[in-house]
Design a protein around this motif. Sequence first.
Motif, PDB file in Angstrom:
ATOM      1  N   LEU A 128     -11.867  32.945 -57.561  1.00  0.00           N
ATOM      2  CA  LEU A 128     -12.850  32.128 -58.480  1.00  0.00           C
ATOM      3  C   LEU A 128     -12.402  31.866 -59.692  1.00  0.00           C
ATOM      4  N   ASP A 129     -11.728  33.028 -60.382  1.00  0.00           N
ATOM      5  CA  ASP A 129     -11.109  33.241 -61.594  1.00  0.00           C
ATOM      6  C   ASP A 129      -9.914  32.190 -61.597  1.00  0.00           C
ATOM      7  N   ARG A 130      -9.143  31.889 -60.481  1.00  0.00           N
ATOM      8  CA  ARG A 130      -7.996  31.001 -60.484  1.00  0.00           C
ATOM      9  C   ARG A 130      -8.407  29.586 -60.950  1.00  0.00           C
TER      10      ARG A 130
ATOM     11  N   ASN B 151     -11.917  28.473 -76.018  1.00  0.00           N
ATOM     12  CA  ASN B 151     -12.468  27.583 -75.469  1.00  0.00           C
ATOM     13  C   ASN B 151     -12.363  27.655 -73.873  1.00  0.00           C
ATOM     14  N   MET B 152     -13.562  27.957 -73.173  1.00  0.00           N
ATOM     15  CA  MET B 152     -13.500  28.584 -71.842  1.00  0.00           C
ATOM     16  C   MET B 152     -14.603  28.014 -71.032  1.00  0.00           C
ATOM     17  N   ASP B 153     -14.361  26.604 -70.534  1.00  0.00           N
ATOM     18  CA  ASP B 153     -15.513  25.721 -70.166  1.00  0.00           C
ATOM     19  C   ASP B 153     -15.935  26.453 -68.500  1.00  0.00           C
ATOM     20  N   GLY B 154     -14.594  26.671 -67.871  1.00  0.00           N
ATOM     21  CA  GLY B 154     -14.870  27.211 -66.530  1.00  0.00           C
ATOM     22  C   GLY B 154     -15.406  28.604 -66.670  1.00  0.00           C
ATOM     23  N   THR B 155     -15.286  29.382 -67.491  1.00  0.00           N
ATOM     24  CA  THR B 155     -15.496  30.748 -67.687  1.00  0.00           C
ATOM     25  C   THR B 155     -17.202  30.630 -67.893  1.00  0.00           C
ATOM     26  N   ALA B 156     -17.599  29.815 -68.654  1.00  0.00           N
ATOM     27  CA  ALA B 156     -18.910  29.602 -69.294  1.00  0.00           C
ATOM     28  C   ALA B 156     -19.652  29.161 -68.068  1.00  0.00           C
TER      29      ALA B 156
ATOM     30  N   ALA C 128     -14.542  35.662 -74.583  1.00  0.00           N
ATOM     31  CA  ALA C 128     -13.722  36.247 -73.334  1.00  0.00           C
ATOM     32  C   ALA C 128     -12.060  36.038 -73.681  1.00  0.00           C
ATOM     33  N   ALA C 129     -11.230  36.963 -73.269  1.00  0.00           N
ATOM     34  CA  ALA C 129      -9.908  36.882 -73.557  1.00  0.00           C
ATOM     35  C   ALA C 129      -9.422  35.964 -72.391  1.00  0.00           C
ATOM     36  N   GLY C 130      -8.254  35.287 -72.606  1.00  0.00           N
ATOM     37  CA  GLY C 130      -7.598  34.311 -71.519  1.00  0.00           C
ATOM     38  C   GLY C 130      -6.557  35.215 -70.632  1.00  0.00           C
ATOM     39  N   ILE C 131      -7.186  36.136 -69.805  1.00  0.00           N
ATOM     40  CA  ILE C 131      -6.688  37.001 -69.146  1.00  0.00           C
ATOM     41  C   ILE C 131      -7.425  37.190 -67.699  1.00  0.00           C
ATOM     42  N   PRO C 132      -6.768  37.495 -66.631  1.00  0.00           N
ATOM     43  CA  PRO C 132      -7.414  37.542 -65.292  1.00  0.00           C
ATOM     44  C   PRO C 132      -8.790  38.232 -65.323  1.00  0.00           C
ATOM     45  N   GLU C 133      -9.667  37.702 -64.977  1.00  0.00           N
ATOM     46  CA  GLU C 133     -11.161  38.320 -64.841  1.00  0.00           C
ATOM     47  C   GLU C 133     -11.876  38.869 -66.024  1.00  0.00           C
ATOM     48  N   ALA C 134     -11.375  38.169 -67.165  1.00  0.00           N
ATOM     49  CA  ALA C 134     -12.027  38.662 -68.200  1.00  0.00           C
ATOM     50  C   ALA C 134     -13.439  38.187 -68.448  1.00  0.00           C
ATOM     51  N   GLY C 135     -13.711  37.040 -67.667  1.00  0.00           N
ATOM     52  CA  GLY C 135     -14.874  36.617 -67.477  1.00  0.00           C
ATOM     53  C   GLY C 135     -16.017  37.569 -67.149  1.00  0.00           C
ATOM     54  N   LEU C 136     -15.643  37.979 -65.948  1.00  0.00           N
ATOM     55  CA  LEU C 136     -16.314  39.079 -65.236  1.00  0.00           C
ATOM     56  C   LEU C 136     -16.783  40.081 -66.129  1.00  0.00           C
TER      57      LEU C 136
ATOM     58  N   VAL D 292      -9.662  24.997 -65.048  1.00  0.00           N
ATOM     59  CA  VAL D 292     -10.690  24.170 -65.738  1.00  0.00           C
ATOM     60  C   VAL D 292     -10.466  24.765 -67.295  1.00  0.00           C
ATOM     61  N   ASN D 293     -10.176  25.797 -67.505  1.00  0.00           N
ATOM     62  CA  ASN D 293     -10.242  26.125 -68.840  1.00  0.00           C
ATOM     63  C   ASN D 293      -9.178  25.397 -69.574  1.00  0.00           C
ATOM     64  N   THR D 294      -7.956  25.599 -68.810  1.00  0.00           N
ATOM     65  CA  THR D 294      -6.735  24.931 -69.484  1.00  0.00           C
ATOM     66  C   THR D 294      -6.733  23.697 -69.520  1.00  0.00           C
TER      67      THR D 294
ATOM     68  N   THR E 255      -1.603  32.053 -62.203  1.00  0.00           N
ATOM     69  CA  THR E 255      -1.388  33.115 -63.262  1.00  0.00           C
ATOM     70  C   THR E 255      -2.929  33.812 -63.545  1.00  0.00           C
ATOM     71  N   ALA E 256      -3.821  32.956 -63.271  1.00  0.00           N
ATOM     72  CA  ALA E 256      -5.400  33.553 -63.475  1.00  0.00           C
ATOM     73  C   ALA E 256      -5.495  33.717 -65.133  1.00  0.00           C
ATOM     74  N   SER E 257      -4.672  33.208 -65.999  1.00  0.00           N
ATOM     75  CA  SER E 257      -4.578  33.530 -67.251  1.00  0.00           C
ATOM     76  C   SER E 257      -4.371  32.229 -68.135  1.00  0.00           C
ATOM     77  N   SER E 258      -5.207  31.911 -68.974  1.00  0.00           N
ATOM     78  CA  SER E 258      -4.804  30.838 -69.816  1.00  0.00           C
ATOM     79  C   SER E 258      -4.122  31.091 -71.028  1.00  0.00           C
ATOM     80  N   SER E 259      -4.045  32.447 -71.393  1.00  0.00           N
ATOM     81  CA  SER E 259      -2.997  32.724 -72.514  1.00  0.00           C
ATOM     82  C   SER E 259      -1.480  32.704 -72.113  1.00  0.00           C
TER      83      SER E 259
HETATM   84  N1  ASP Z   1      -8.945  34.218 -66.396  1.00  0.00           N
HETATM   85  C1  ASP Z   1      -9.508  33.423 -67.284  1.00  0.00           C
HETATM   86  C2  ASP Z   1      -8.741  32.941 -68.310  1.00  0.00           C
HETATM   87  O1  ASP Z   1      -7.464  33.257 -68.370  1.00  0.00           O
HETATM   88  C3  ASP Z   1     -10.972  33.809 -68.161  1.00  0.00           C
HETATM   89  C4  ASP Z   1     -11.824  34.372 -67.074  1.00  0.00           C
HETATM   90  O2  ASP Z   1     -12.788  33.472 -66.893  1.00  0.00           O
HETATM   91  O3  ASP Z   1     -11.847  35.466 -66.518  1.00  0.00           O
HETATM   92  O4  ASP Z   1      -8.904  31.645 -68.884  1.00  0.00           O
END
Ligand code: ASP
Length: 457
Positions: A415-417, A338-343, A380-388, A422-424, A302-306
């Motif tokens: 990469l987002d996936r 908590n977004m380890d992967g994003t950071a 960053a929100a837990g949604i696709p590509e918010a990290g970008l 990792v975030n999850t 889903t690429a979304s941790s939320s």
């Molecule tokens: N897609 C990531 C998430 O939902 C956030 C990101 O790194 O873009 O956890």
Amino acid sequence: MSGDKHSGRQTLYICIAIVIAIFLAVVFPAFSMNFHLGGEVFLNLLKMMVVPLVMSSVMCGILGMGDVRKLGKPGFYTIVYYFCTTVLAVVVGLVVVNVIQPGVGTVSDEAIAELKGDDAATGERIYGYLAAQIDVPKEKVADFFGSPENVEPTIGMIVENLVTSLFTDNLFTAASETNLLPLIVFSIIFAGMLTTLGENVDTLKTGIEQINHALMAFVMLLMKVAPFGIFCLVTARFGQAQAEGKLGDVFEQTGWYMMTVLSGLGIHALVTLPVIFWFFTRKNPYQFLWQMSRAVLTAFSTASSSATLPVTMECAEKEGGVSERSTNFVLPLGATINMDGTALYEAAAAIFIAQVVGMDMSLVQQLTIALTATLAAVGAAGIPEAGLVTMLIVLNAVGLPVEYVALILSVDWLLDRFRTAVNTFGDACGAAIIDTNFETVPVGGNSAGAKPDAVAR
Ligand code: ASP
């Protein structure tokens, strides 16, 4: 246990679904894209659960404690734990990018010249892309994160943004935007009040617990169709990338960069987090990873941790043996902050861009990157590509040109996936660690949260 067997089979089905999905996407991209609808339906079903589940579960967590003041210690340690692991992730990101140096001599001069040649067009492209990803008007993205020409966000501004994002003037707007942080704050306060109102509100308390259980039952039902839903999501997205000719192309141009980010994510998920997990729980971290595998694979798809949160909660409680009380509170907070992967990715990407530009990053600048990447990931929100999007903050903070983000746009969806997975997993480790180390006092009939082996430290 038959539950273990069942979830093992489910994980296997999901893995098979992902493999077939990617194969189909590579060989028959046009056909794969037809599964878009199925993926969308599955994703919407998951997302539909998030707001009610977060509110009811956080309230249940507080009600289970019996008194909001008991939240103090586990709440504080949850935040400290999440913050520390995010910093560790950033450090891993900085180390791998400095060792591998993916930006040195890998990007062709023509590609760089193209970026430099037309600043305005590149800027437009990035903002257009980002605005499309996070579903807000383009101007708003530019306003909020600063455009290449103007505002340089300071750390003070970032912190200010984070603090204001804790509160909302309209609960319904926050809910409709799946803006979880203010909803969590509201739920804590509301349930906290309920614990002080005595018997008068018993019906309401029971009602909230029942809603929570019903929602969890719905998640379990949803998991039955997960292999198919995941298949649709993955094959449609990979098929689209293949049809656009991005799959092979992308690996050639940004192969080293991808390898760097993936190695960093791999080290964090398979070494750093397991060591921390083992240290605090004395349990086998890889077994826990296996128990959380359905959530990790859903995050990948889903690429979304939320959107994955309902599955994360279900797995942590049913497979990982994490108490209901800990799951209820720690996981929603984790999915939000908590977004380890994003950071890790933000830090690595920033240094990658610096290497491409040929800018030497001093220690102070690298520290600034570490700090801003940590804060940006929290925001960053837990949604696709918010990290970008929040990465622009990091780039601005050290004066790197944001238009170079164009170099990594094409691989970001992939990469987002991995970073979402990792975030999850990071969130789940947090829930297990807090659960094992901070005894919560059982209150009333619902003592599912009390762990017999909880060790109070
Ligand atoms: N897609 C990531 C998430 O939902 C956030 C990101 O790194 O873009 O956890």
